[in-house]
Write a protein that holds these residues in place. Structure first.
Motif, PDB file in Angstrom:
ATOM      1  N   UNK A 140      19.020  46.615  52.834  1.00 54.18           N
ATOM      2  CA  UNK A 140      17.944  46.318  52.384  1.00 54.18           C
ATOM      3  C   UNK A 140      17.611  44.881  51.758  1.00 54.18           C
ATOM      4  N   UNK A 141      18.614  44.490  51.255  1.00 55.37           N
ATOM      5  CA  UNK A 141      18.728  43.188  50.614  1.00 55.37           C
ATOM      6  C   UNK A 141      19.310  41.984  51.330  1.00 55.37           C
ATOM      7  N   UNK A 142      20.108  42.275  52.076  1.00 61.49           N
ATOM      8  CA  UNK A 142      21.126  41.502  52.701  1.00 61.49           C
ATOM      9  C   UNK A 142      21.571  42.057  54.057  1.00 61.49           C
ATOM     10  N   UNK A 143      21.556  41.373  55.255  1.00 61.38           N
ATOM     11  CA  UNK A 143      21.675  42.047  56.553  1.00 61.38           C
ATOM     12  C   UNK A 143      23.310  41.847  56.592  1.00 61.38           C
ATOM     13  N   UNK A 144      23.919  42.972  56.250  1.00 62.87           N
ATOM     14  CA  UNK A 144      25.444  42.816  56.558  1.00 62.87           C
ATOM     15  C   UNK A 144      25.846  43.930  57.666  1.00 62.87           C
ATOM     16  N   UNK A 145      24.969  44.034  58.524  1.00 66.16           N
ATOM     17  CA  UNK A 145      25.299  44.886  59.704  1.00 66.16           C
ATOM     18  C   UNK A 145      26.577  44.685  60.525  1.00 66.16           C
ATOM     19  N   UNK A 163      33.940  55.006  39.058  1.00 60.79           N
ATOM     20  CA  UNK A 163      35.211  54.597  40.014  1.00 60.79           C
ATOM     21  C   UNK A 163      35.035  54.529  41.497  1.00 60.79           C
ATOM     22  N   UNK A 164      34.405  55.476  41.947  1.00 61.46           N
ATOM     23  CA  UNK A 164      34.219  55.486  43.389  1.00 61.46           C
ATOM     24  C   UNK A 164      32.957  54.461  43.639  1.00 61.46           C
ATOM     25  N   UNK A 165      32.223  54.427  42.934  1.00 63.17           N
ATOM     26  CA  UNK A 165      31.081  53.340  43.014  1.00 63.17           C
ATOM     27  C   UNK A 165      31.618  51.736  43.103  1.00 63.17           C
ATOM     28  N   UNK A 166      32.680  51.445  42.105  1.00 65.24           N
ATOM     29  CA  UNK A 166      33.267  50.305  42.256  1.00 65.24           C
ATOM     30  C   UNK A 166      34.061  50.297  43.418  1.00 65.24           C
ATOM     31  N   UNK A 167      34.797  51.450  43.960  1.00 65.68           N
ATOM     32  CA  UNK A 167      35.600  51.246  45.180  1.00 65.68           C
ATOM     33  C   UNK A 167      34.593  50.982  46.337  1.00 65.68           C
ATOM     34  N   UNK A 168      33.504  51.336  46.385  1.00 68.91           N
ATOM     35  CA  UNK A 168      32.658  51.016  47.517  1.00 68.91           C
ATOM     36  C   UNK A 168      32.206  49.714  47.586  1.00 68.91           C
ATOM     37  N   UNK A 169      31.838  49.089  46.072  1.00 73.74           N
ATOM     38  CA  UNK A 169      31.554  47.622  46.201  1.00 73.74           C
ATOM     39  C   UNK A 169      32.879  46.949  46.597  1.00 73.74           C
ATOM     40  N   UNK A 170      33.903  47.285  46.269  1.00 75.45           N
ATOM     41  CA  UNK A 170      35.081  46.302  46.350  1.00 75.45           C
ATOM     42  C   UNK A 170      35.526  46.390  47.798  1.00 75.45           C
ATOM     43  N   UNK A 171      35.559  47.501  48.680  1.00 81.32           N
ATOM     44  CA  UNK A 171      35.599  47.753  50.161  1.00 81.32           C
ATOM     45  C   UNK A 171      34.610  46.759  50.871  1.00 81.32           C
ATOM     46  N   UNK A 172      33.285  46.672  50.520  1.00 82.07           N
ATOM     47  CA  UNK A 172      32.397  45.585  51.183  1.00 82.07           C
ATOM     48  C   UNK A 172      32.849  44.462  50.863  1.00 82.07           C
ATOM     49  N   UNK A 173      33.350  44.115  49.538  1.00 82.67           N
ATOM     50  CA  UNK A 173      33.738  42.766  49.397  1.00 82.67           C
ATOM     51  C   UNK A 173      34.872  42.236  50.083  1.00 82.67           C
ATOM     52  N   UNK A 174      35.920  43.426  50.326  1.00 78.16           N
ATOM     53  CA  UNK A 174      37.035  43.032  51.445  1.00 78.16           C
ATOM     54  C   UNK A 174      36.702  42.829  52.560  1.00 78.16           C
ATOM     55  N   UNK A 175      35.641  43.530  53.093  1.00 77.98           N
ATOM     56  CA  UNK A 175      35.342  43.524  54.510  1.00 77.98           C
ATOM     57  C   UNK A 175      34.767  41.913  54.802  1.00 77.98           C
TER      58      UNK A 175
END
Lengths: 317, 534
Positions: A127-132, A176-188
């Motif tokens: 919704x905020x940025x196209x990361x598809x 912790x799992x929220x953080x993991x979610x953001x780290x995953x996208x950051x790594x991608x």
């Protein structure tokens, strides 16, 4: 009753996996379509040149035309991801209701919930940025994680041991799992950034789909924004964990293996944030740090849980 | 290269390479100090130390640590006689208090302090300074927006200033322009974050120095007092004095575990542990209290944690004349989830010989196919105590402390169990048996439970928490509050129209700057009530 709910949960998670697999295929097809998008204007140019005799007519807005066409695979992929995610969340909820508690008290449940959160963050961020374009990475990662969880980590519903009976289980593990979610996208995003940087340097010439993706510096900014959010959550996880440890184990910090690795991850990402402010470390080097950091997160969850001796022995395996 | 004249043909003629040795400025002692201080407090060094700290923390997770797993260390040393001495020398078994780990984090914190102090001063100055003069060319800046309108330049500037102030900007009018800045809190948060990290380190150190931790096993019906002699093990901080021990006593009335009985997948898994205790402060009335896992008891400035539990069978041994020579509970160490436990009983006096026993307690004994016993449930459904017995020298007479949970077999002869010819003695509660060689008799009187309590005193605990909260608060402010400058310039054209220019400057990561400038331009022109033109 419990058995029925657990069966619902299992059916839902397998269905979600099947649909994620389809979504992954669609995302991948979309990446290959992007190659065609890049190739098409070049071909059109040549055709135009040979037709009217002009040699170099650079039509700058040529790529815009295929972009305007609906990216069919991408839309299908996103729709499938949403459907799979709904099933996925349903699976986690059924599991939680069946157990009569939050669905993240052992490795199977944690994987189930954390991957649902990764996809949730991925969908919400759109919704905020196209990361598809990182959809293939994200669905692929989640699919593998769910596969390992259902095959290798699965345990039956059992009651919580006394040490886990705390409100902090809800807070500490969820954040912790929220953080993991953001780290995953950051790594991608950092992976794409590295590819993009290689391509800009004249390497990776065959990865033509990269031309349709944002440039390396833009990707770096996006990754940074994901990771700082993840970092805040991770810091909170660390502190909430310390408070809980103080109540359950009688000390807030004892260099338990899990604590050590949580600390290591925190330090790596702190390094990442500082790297961006250090000359010579912006760009690819900080991207590597983001990837190393996320690898450490995965390592912390899998290898440390299963093979390292420590107090966080809640895998249920 | 000996000749300064370049021999490389690609160089232009007459090119001279720089001499090999770079002329360093001569530094005196203070100069060197300053040089090293600059190096240490540079961002590059801080980053290096940070990453080094991450790497240095790894060995401590691979090798058991004395602090968290002392038995693991002993076992590791026994299993790896080759590498253990080397690791010991490198302080790997105490990684987190080792010289090298401490050196890294202390250097990191010195670097941090060296970075925070000048920044605090700089920020303090910035807080009192006015926003800087408007740049000559706004076109080059971010989010540049131009609008044209009619009206008076001075009014437009004043309207812009009021609008900016309302949005929390600090403003300064320079001729036909206004310069504004906001988000000072970003740097404040950053400084709070870093200072709070130092605070955490210091308060953790203070807490460790003045606090203490102690462990004590308490059997049902018995009590412990908060005195040095009462503890089974005690770890005082560096600045601990006996005066820090607030005198009180805790008596364990009952210990009530609850085990899962319905769910077949988790049969016997504990679901609750409750220790019912009676506490007495000096000069106070006895009070009832409970201690649970996750719910420590707060008493006399300490926290009392319920860490472990098990069985403490009471064994009564009589001499051949029927006189009681030994009758007390023995806390047995649990070996598995169903509480199969190992008991060590030492009877140095009262019998014809010194007697040592190794007991195996099964709360719910179940025979295996080969006749050996296992425990199949953690509660006492079919309790059996099986005993091996030894006579000889227990090794207690040389005055050295010995481990109460181990029996040294060096100078002992086995008289019951295994190859001794006499089968192991098996007792149920109330059972009696004769000892071989006319030594006397033994009885399993009762099987109470024990709990192991962990008593902690950390005077700085709340300060650590406070600084940890400041860490998060500072972090959030420093990462998510944008620090930005915005300028609005109004220029009167010859034909009476007004050219308005807007631009911003991000100070730090600021994804919303362009949108913010555009939005401000819209508001401003709306406010002016002027026709918006390109």
């Amino acid at each position: 009753m419990t058995d029925t709910l657990v069966q619902f949960s299992t059916v839902a998670v397998y269905s979600a996996m099947a649909i994620y697999a389809l979504a992954f295929i669609m995302f991948t097809l979309d990446l290959s379509r992007r190659v065609a998008v890049v190739a098409a204007p070049a071909a059109a140019e040549i055709a135009a040149a040979s037709a009217n005799g002009y040699t170099t007519v650079l039509e700058k807005d040529a790529p815009a035309e295929p972009k305007a066409k609906t990216p069919r695979y991408l839309r299908a992929a996103m729709a499938l991801t949403v459907i799979a995610w709904v099933l996925h969340v349903g699976a986690a909820v059924f599991r939680g209701v069946a157990a009569g508690r939050v669905p993240w008290a052992n490795m199977f449940e944690f994987t189930l919930t954390a991957t649902a959160i990764i996809i949730g963050v991925f969908l919400a961020v759109q919704f905020w940025q196209d990361l598809r374009f990182i959809g293939a990475f994200v669905t692929g990662f989640v699919l593998i994680a769910l596969g390992v969880a259902t095959v290798n980590f699965y345990v039956d519903v059992v009651p919580l041991p006394p040490s886990l009976q705390s409100a902090w289980l809800v807070i500490h593990v969820f954040v912790a799992s929220l953080g993991t979610g953001f780290f995953a996208l950051g790594a991608a995003l950092s992976v794409v950034q590295l590819l993009q940087a290689r391509r800009a340097a004249g390497k990776a010439a065959r990865l033509r789909f990269l031309d349709t993706l944002p440039a390396a510096d833009k990707l770096e900014n996006m990754a940074y924004r994901m990771i700082v959010v993840g970092f805040v959550f991770w810091t909170f996880t660390l502190i909430a964990g310390a408070i809980w440890a103080n109540r359950a184990w009688g000390r807030y910090w004892g260099w338990d293996t899990k604590e050590v690795w949580t600390f290591i991850i925190w330090t790596i990402f702190a390094g990442y944030i500082h790297a961006r402010a250090t000359r010579g470390w912006r760009g690819s080097r900080s991207a590597w740090l983001a990837i190393i950091g996320f690898t450490a997160v995965v390592f912390n969850f899998t290898i440390v849980n299963l093979f390292f001796k420590g107090l966080h022995a809640y895998s249920g395996l | 290269m000996s000749s300064p004249q370049s021999s490389d043909s690609s160089r232009p003629q007459g090119h001279f390479d720089a001499p090999e040795t770079i002329q360093q400025p001569k530094l005196n002692f203070v100069g060197y100090l300053r040089f090293f201080w600059r190096q240490l407090t540079s961002m590059r060094t801080a980053l290096f130390l940070l990453l080094l700290l991450a790497i240095a923390a790894i060995p401590g997770s691979l090798v058991p640590q004395v602090s968290s797993d002392p038995n693991g260390v002993i076992q590791y040393k026994a299993n790896n006689p080759g590498i253990a001495p080397i690791l010991d020398k490198l302080q790997v078994f105490t990684t987190y208090s080792s010289v090298w780990f401490s050196a890294i984090y202390l250097l990191l914190f010195i670097s941090l302090i060296g970075c925070v102090i000048p920044r605090t001063k700089h920020h303090f100055d910035a807080l009192r300074a006015r926003p800087p003069r408007t740049p000559a060319r706004l076109q080059r800046l971010e989010g540049f927006t131009a609008r044209s309108a009619t009206g008076d330049a001075a009014t437009a500037v004043l309207v812009a200033r009021d609008l900016l102030r309302k949005q929390g900007y600090r403003t300064e009018v320079y001729e036909d322009s206004v310069s504004a800045e906001r988000g000072y809190l970003r740097e404040t948060g950053n400084l709070v974050f870093h200072t709070a990290l130092i605070g955490v380190l210091v308060t953790v150190g203070i807490g460790g120095g003045f606090g203490y931790t102690g462990q004590r096993v308490v059997v049902e019906g018995y009590a412990m007092t908060n005195t040095l002699a009462s503890y089974d093990s005690f770890n005082p901080g560096r600045f601990f004095t006996d005066a820090a021990l607030e005198p009180y006593s805790i008596a364990l009335d009952t210990f009530v575990p609850t085990y899962e009985e319905q769910n077949l997948d988790a049969l016997g898994q504990p679901t609750d542990f409750v220790a019912n205790v009676t506490t007495t402060l000096r000069g106070g009335e006895p009070q009832k209290a409970t201690i649970k896992v996750n719910e420590p008891l707060n008493i006399g400035g300490t926290d009392v944690f319920l860490l472990g539990n098990g069985y403490a069978p009471v064994v009564t041994v009589r001499d051949p004349d029927g006189n009681v020579v030994f009758s007390q509970p023995t806390a047995c160490l649990p070996q598995d989830a169903n509480l199969r436990s190992n008991c060590i009983i030492k009877i140095p006096d009262g019998l014809a010989q010194q007697v040592g026993m190794i007991g195996f307690f099964y709360p719910t004994a179940a025979p295996m196919a080969d006749g050996t016993l296992i425990s199949s449930y953690p509660d006492t459904i079919n309790p059996v105590l099986s005993l091996f017995m030894y006579t000889g020298d227990l090794g207690l007479d040389n005055g050295q402390g010995t481990n109460a949970y181990a029996l040294s077999l060096d100078n002992l002869t086995q008289i019951v169990g295994a190859d001794s010819g006499t089968p192991a003695i098996q007792l149920r509660p109330g059972d009696k048996a004769d000892l071989p060689d006319g030594l006397g008799s033994i009885e399993l009187t009762s099987v109470p439970r024990f709990v192991s309590l962990d008593i902690h005193h950390d005077p700085a605990q709340l300060w650590v928490l406070l600084f940890a909260v400041l860490v998060v608060a500072g972090l959030v402010t420093s990462l998510f509050i944008p620090r930005r400058r915005v300028w609005v310039k109004a220029a009167q054209n010859d034909d009476g129209t007004l050219s308005l220019e807007y631009a911003g400057l991000a100070r730090g990561d600021d994804p919303g700057l362009d949108a913010a400038v555009a939005e401000f331009a819209d508001r401003h022109t709306d406010q002016l009530g002027l026709k918006v033109g390109p």
